[in-house]
Structures are given as C-alpha cells and as structure tokens.
Write a protein that holds these residues in place. Structure first.
Motif, PDB file in Angstrom:
ATOM      1  N   ARG A 164      -4.483   6.785  -0.648  1.00 12.95           N
ATOM      2  CA  ARG A 164      -3.816   5.602  -0.338  1.00 12.95           C
ATOM      3  C   ARG A 164      -4.264   4.885  -1.666  1.00 12.95           C
ATOM      4  NH1 ARG A 164      -5.799   1.828   4.623  1.00 12.95           N
ATOM      5  NH2 ARG A 164      -4.864  -0.054   3.800  1.00 12.95           N
ATOM      6  N   ILE A 165      -3.291   3.962  -2.256  1.00  8.89           N
ATOM      7  CA  ILE A 165      -3.642   3.045  -3.277  1.00  8.89           C
ATOM      8  C   ILE A 165      -3.083   1.681  -2.703  1.00  8.89           C
ATOM      9  CG2 ILE A 165      -1.599   3.320  -4.650  1.00  8.89           C
ATOM     10  CD1 ILE A 165      -3.365   2.564  -7.080  1.00  8.89           C
ATOM     11  N   MET A 166      -3.827   0.876  -2.536  1.00 10.55           N
ATOM     12  CA  MET A 166      -3.625  -0.497  -1.767  1.00 10.55           C
ATOM     13  C   MET A 166      -3.051  -1.384  -2.892  1.00 10.55           C
ATOM     14  SD  MET A 166      -7.112  -0.971   0.232  1.00 10.55           S
ATOM     15  CE  MET A 166      -7.918   0.447   1.094  1.00 10.55           C
ATOM     16  N   SER A 167      -2.205  -2.334  -2.447  1.00  5.37           N
ATOM     17  CA  SER A 167      -1.494  -3.308  -3.256  1.00  5.37           C
ATOM     18  C   SER A 167      -2.439  -3.799  -4.509  1.00  5.37           C
ATOM     19  CB  SER A 167      -0.947  -4.633  -2.483  1.00  5.37           C
ATOM     20  OG  SER A 167      -1.867  -5.363  -1.828  1.00  5.37           O
ATOM     21  N   VAL A 226       1.029   5.558  -0.109  1.00  8.65           N
ATOM     22  CA  VAL A 226       0.173   6.704   0.386  1.00  8.65           C
ATOM     23  C   VAL A 226       0.917   7.977  -0.167  1.00  8.65           C
ATOM     24  CG1 VAL A 226      -0.904   5.604   2.285  1.00  8.65           C
ATOM     25  CG2 VAL A 226       0.958   6.953   2.652  1.00  8.65           C
ATOM     26  N   ARG A 264       5.439   4.234   2.109  1.00  8.54           N
ATOM     27  CA  ARG A 264       4.668   3.007   2.045  1.00  8.54           C
ATOM     28  C   ARG A 264       3.811   3.117   3.439  1.00  8.54           C
ATOM     29  NH1 ARG A 264       7.339  -2.649   4.128  1.00  8.54           N
ATOM     30  NH2 ARG A 264       5.588  -3.898   4.379  1.00  8.54           N
ATOM     31  N   TYR A 265       2.561   2.565   3.214  1.00  6.78           N
ATOM     32  CA  TYR A 265       1.420   2.532   4.412  1.00  6.78           C
ATOM     33  C   TYR A 265       1.622   1.042   4.853  1.00  6.78           C
ATOM     34  CZ  TYR A 265      -2.747   3.185   6.797  1.00  6.78           C
ATOM     35  OH  TYR A 265      -3.759   3.207   7.797  1.00  6.78           O
ATOM     36  N   GLU A 304      -7.218  -0.739  -4.930  1.00  7.03           N
ATOM     37  CA  GLU A 304      -8.230   0.029  -4.299  1.00  7.03           C
ATOM     38  C   GLU A 304      -7.763   1.260  -3.901  1.00  7.03           C
ATOM     39  OE1 GLU A 304      -9.084  -4.374  -3.615  1.00  7.03           O
ATOM     40  OE2 GLU A 304      -7.353  -2.946  -3.212  1.00  7.03           O
ATOM     41  N   THR A 305      -8.358   2.439  -3.853  1.00  6.45           N
ATOM     42  CA  THR A 305      -7.971   3.515  -3.602  1.00  6.45           C
ATOM     43  C   THR A 305      -8.900   4.112  -2.256  1.00  6.45           C
ATOM     44  OG1 THR A 305      -9.196   4.694  -5.330  1.00  6.45           O
ATOM     45  CG2 THR A 305      -7.057   4.119  -5.660  1.00  6.45           C
ATOM     46  N   ARG A 317      -1.349   4.325 -10.197  1.00  2.74           N
ATOM     47  CA  ARG A 317       0.000   3.643  -9.898  1.00  2.74           C
ATOM     48  C   ARG A 317       0.475   3.147 -11.462  1.00  2.74           C
ATOM     49  NH1 ARG A 317      -0.254  -0.509  -5.509  1.00  2.74           N
ATOM     50  NH2 ARG A 317      -1.553  -1.698  -6.948  1.00  2.74           N
ATOM     51  N   ASP A 332       0.931  -1.038  -0.028  1.00  2.07           N
ATOM     52  CA  ASP A 332      -0.002   0.138   0.068  1.00  2.07           C
ATOM     53  C   ASP A 332       0.829   1.103  -0.114  1.00  2.07           C
ATOM     54  OD1 ASP A 332      -2.751  -1.174   2.146  1.00  2.07           O
ATOM     55  OD2 ASP A 332      -1.805  -2.107   0.243  1.00  2.07           O
TER      56      ASP A 332
END
Length: 116
Positions: free
Chosen positions: A50-53, A35, A97-98, A56-57, A71, A33
C-alpha cells in the motif's frame, strides 16, 4: 470512473525480479491510497503493498523486505518492484484504490509466475 491497466508480469525463476506497473486513466492516483493485491488460484485476494496519499508505504509480512511500492504522479502510475521472488508469489496481481469498499473498476491484472 477510473480505469486501471496493470502490466509487467511474466514468468521468472525463483530469486528473480519483476516490476509491475499500474496506469490510471485519470490523473488522480496521488490523491488516494493505492494498493497492490494478488490472488492465487483457489485462494482469497491478498493485499500485498500500500502507498498512502502522503507517500507512506506498508507491506504484507510475506513480502516485507522484498517488494517495494512507488508512485509517479506525472505518469499517473504506481509500481511494484518485486525482488527475490518465490514460487509462492505466483498469482494474478491487481492495483486499486484502498480501502476496497471504495474500489474503482477492476483491471485485467497481470500474471506473475515464479517457477523453474
């Protein structure tokens, strides 16, 4: 260790747009993830998007509907498209990174100034 380089900031008038870029030194952004944070003078750092692996945002309420995170795994990059900018969006923007406890080394950030 991963190094991050942010770019794309600048001076823009209210209502304008900017696209920020975050490039990583290794091809690993897609696994985590990622951010965008921002920090204005005298204020705490704020998580903006945030964009997840999995792709999803989600967004802070203050930027929902105006900002878009994306991304490009082939370019080891994460972007922040910012539209309808407001003076209160003025800040130094960083990517990482988050969650924060797993952050990599912080880059220099990129300054966004929204002003007439």
């Amino acid at each position: 260790q991963v190094e991050l380089v942010e770019s794309g900031g600048g001076l823009v008038q209210p209502g304008g747009s900017l696209t920020l870029s975050c490039v990583a030194s290794k091809a690993i952004l897609s696994f985590f993830d990622i951010v965008w944070y921002r920090q204005a003078p005298g204020k705490q750092r704020e998580l903006v998007a945030r964009i997840m692996s999995g792709g999803e945002t989600n967004y802070a309420d203050s930027v929902q509907g105006r900002f878009s995170i994306s991304r490009d795994n082939a370019k080891n990059s994460v972007y922040l498209q910012m539209n309808s900018l407001k003076p209160e969006d003025t800040a130094l923007y960083y990517c990482n990174r988050y969650p924060e406890r797993y952050s990599w080394s912080w880059g220099q950030g990129t300054q966004v100034t929204v002003s007439t």
